[in-house]
Design a protein around this motif. Structure first.
Motif, mmCIF file in Angstrom:
data_model
loop_
_atom_site.group_PDB
_atom_site.id
_atom_site.type_symbol
_atom_site.label_atom_id
_atom_site.label_comp_id
_atom_site.label_asym_id
_atom_site.label_seq_id
_atom_site.Cartn_x
_atom_site.Cartn_y
_atom_site.Cartn_z
ATOM 1 N N HIS A 77 41.807 28.335 44.075
ATOM 2 C CA HIS A 77 42.862 27.820 42.951
ATOM 3 C C HIS A 77 43.279 29.143 42.539
ATOM 4 O O HIS A 77 42.681 29.926 42.085
ATOM 5 C CB HIS A 77 42.387 26.850 42.128
ATOM 6 N N ASP A 78 44.958 29.168 41.971
ATOM 7 C CA ASP A 78 45.450 30.092 41.277
ATOM 8 C C ASP A 78 44.887 30.145 40.034
ATOM 9 O O ASP A 78 44.252 29.282 39.453
ATOM 10 C CB ASP A 78 46.913 30.141 41.641
ATOM 11 N N ALA A 79 45.571 31.038 38.976
ATOM 12 C CA ALA A 79 45.170 31.001 37.543
ATOM 13 C C ALA A 79 45.772 30.059 36.822
ATOM 14 O O ALA A 79 45.219 29.730 35.651
ATOM 15 C CB ALA A 79 45.984 32.311 37.018
ATOM 16 N N ARG A 82 46.385 25.704 40.607
ATOM 17 C CA ARG A 82 46.917 25.069 41.728
ATOM 18 C C ARG A 82 46.158 25.609 43.134
ATOM 19 O O ARG A 82 45.955 26.732 43.344
ATOM 20 C CB ARG A 82 48.488 25.683 41.748
ATOM 21 N N SER A 83 46.181 24.697 43.953
ATOM 22 C CA SER A 83 45.631 25.087 45.433
ATOM 23 C C SER A 83 46.319 26.169 46.159
ATOM 24 O O SER A 83 47.440 26.125 45.961
ATOM 25 C CB SER A 83 45.387 23.939 46.183
ATOM 26 N N LEU A 103 50.990 36.110 41.284
ATOM 27 C CA LEU A 103 51.263 34.640 41.917
ATOM 28 C C LEU A 103 51.748 33.663 40.758
ATOM 29 O O LEU A 103 51.869 32.497 41.092
ATOM 30 C CB LEU A 103 49.804 34.209 42.139
ATOM 31 N N ILE A 104 52.034 34.237 39.578
ATOM 32 C CA ILE A 104 52.385 33.302 38.478
ATOM 33 C C ILE A 104 53.648 33.888 38.087
ATOM 34 O O ILE A 104 53.905 34.923 37.819
ATOM 35 C CB ILE A 104 51.296 33.402 37.225
ATOM 36 N N ARG A 105 54.763 32.913 38.093
ATOM 37 C CA ARG A 105 56.191 33.237 37.528
ATOM 38 C C ARG A 105 56.119 33.591 36.208
ATOM 39 O O ARG A 105 55.311 33.159 35.330
ATOM 40 C CB ARG A 105 57.108 32.004 37.913
ATOM 41 N N THR A 112 40.044 32.420 35.790
ATOM 42 C CA THR A 112 39.503 32.996 36.775
ATOM 43 C C THR A 112 38.776 31.945 37.792
ATOM 44 O O THR A 112 37.932 32.610 38.579
ATOM 45 C CB THR A 112 38.581 34.331 36.284
ATOM 46 N N PHE A 113 38.798 30.665 37.688
ATOM 47 C CA PHE A 113 38.186 29.890 38.794
ATOM 48 C C PHE A 113 38.445 30.057 39.993
ATOM 49 O O PHE A 113 37.245 30.033 40.817
ATOM 50 C CB PHE A 113 38.644 28.183 38.308
ATOM 51 N N GLY A 114 39.424 30.551 40.355
ATOM 52 C CA GLY A 114 39.737 30.846 41.877
ATOM 53 C C GLY A 114 39.077 31.980 42.373
ATOM 54 O O GLY A 114 38.531 32.267 43.490
#
Length: 377
Positions: free
Chosen positions: A68-70, A73-74, A100-102, A113-115
């Motif tokens: 998952h991103d920050a 989202r998968s 990865l984040i707009r 930081t789960f991903g």
């Protein structure tokens, strides 16, 4: 004579990966010097391009994994392995990265930081005996809390409810349950060249928070949250991480990795050099080419091209530095092992034009280098 050339650049940020820079330089050199012995070894100090450089340097391989991103989202990320599979390479930004984040989505109160923890779990389940992690480019300010939760740690409020993702929720942290953490955590080495503590004026929130979307008021809030987090870690786990140099790296991920995984933080470039045998390769080479997007006096502050130059000096080898831009005081590099500095810019152009045409400009610079070397051969 038979000239041996080692091409060992770092990435040109926002433009070209270290591997691509090396390939383009090699193409230009070979166009000018057919049959020359030129090998590439993209380098890293733990930031952008870490995964590619480590895999390339160990003749390893890459494996796609679910994460998952920050913003939870998968996505499909990639982790790397050395050729024998015993060492895993993780670039935390592949899951928890800022790019990865707009811009309008960036909010360190909720990014996690789960991903990164998910990538670690994938590497562990694949049977690696050691994890080497690059932690540059994070979108997070959660002290590595999300990473710990992915590994099975429970971070609880005073009602024994699990904390939601993000640095903001750490203000409610009351207790830590590590009984469910993954049973076998291998040795973890963290490529970390910053010395920021977790909190304070030089800490994660104050120094790096603004680029992740934090206003001045939010910086103060996040700093308090991390200080509270560190105090609970101290009380419940008996570990002091708040003032450890590097604890503030990647929004405090350095602290979390030390607290929950007994990780060791070390110089990213030295780690890369040791694992890939960079010094031995330099010793066996006649000329070394290195570089990065911008070379100036900051290059001397432990960046990868400076590390390459210092190893070259040790073995009496000349070094050519290639940069997108030669910045203020770049001439100081001539006193620290560099024999020649070249910018890829060959005519007046805008930054947008330079970024767009970077591969061609780098190749042309390789051609120039080849023509210069042809004079002395």
């Amino acid at each position: 004579m038979s000239l041996k050339i080692l091409i060992a650049p770092d990435s040109f940020k926002e433009s070209m990966s270290a591997s691509r820079v090396a390939e383009c330089l090699k193409a230009g050199i070979e166009a000018a010097l057919p049959g020359v012995s030129a090998i590439t070894l993209p380098v890293t100090d733990g930031g952008e391009g870490f995964l590619d450089a480590m895999v390339n340097g160990t003749e390893g391989y890459v494996k796609p994994v679910k994460a998952h991103d920050a913003l939870m989202r998968s996505l499909t990320a990639e982790i790397g392995f050395s050729a024998d599979g015993n060492t895993a390479f993780i670039e935390m930004a592949r899951a928890s990265g800022l790019e990865l984040i707009r811009t309008e989505e960036r909010n360190p109160l909720i990014t996690t930081t789960f991903g990164t923890g998910e990538m670690m779990l994938s590497a562990i389940r694949a049977g690696c005996k050691r994890i080497i992690m690059g932690i540059g480019g994070s979108a997070t300010n959660d002290g590595g809390a999300g990473m710990a939760q992915a590994l099975g740690v429970r971070l609880l409020d005073d009602s024994d409810n699990e904390l939601p993702p993000g640095g903001g929720s750490l203000s409610r942290l009351h207790s830590i349950d590590i009984s469910g953490i993954f049973p076998v955590i291998p040795e973890i080495l963290v490529a970390c060249d910053v010395t920021n503590p977790l909190t304070g004026n030089s800490g994660a929130s104050a120094v790096y928070g603004p680029q992740k979307g934090a206003t001045s008021d939010l910086v103060a809030t996040l700093d308090w949250c991390l200080a509270h987090y560190a105090s609970v870690v101290r009380d419940k786990l008996g570990k002091e991480v708040e003032n450890f140099p590097g604890a503030g790296a990647a929004g405090g991920l350095g602290a979390g990795l030390m607290a929950f995984c007994n990780a060791n933080l070390t110089s990213g470039f030295r780690l890369f050099a040791d694992i890939t045998g960079l010094e031995e390769k330099i010793a066996a080479t006649d000329i070394i080419i290195t570089g990065e997007g911008k070379m100036d006096s900051q290059t001397l502050q432990g960046k990868a091209p400076f590390g390459v130059a210092q190893l070259a000096v040790k073995h009496g080898k000349p070094v050519i530095g290639v940069a997108g831009t030669l910045g203020k005081d770049s001439e100081k590099l001539y006193n620290h092992g560099f024999s020649l500095l070249l910018s890829i810019i060959n005519k007046p152009m805008s930054l947008e034009e330079a970024l767009k045409n970077a591969p061609e400009l780098v190749r042309d610079t390789g051609l120039r280098i080849g023509k210069i070397l042809n004079i002395i051969m």
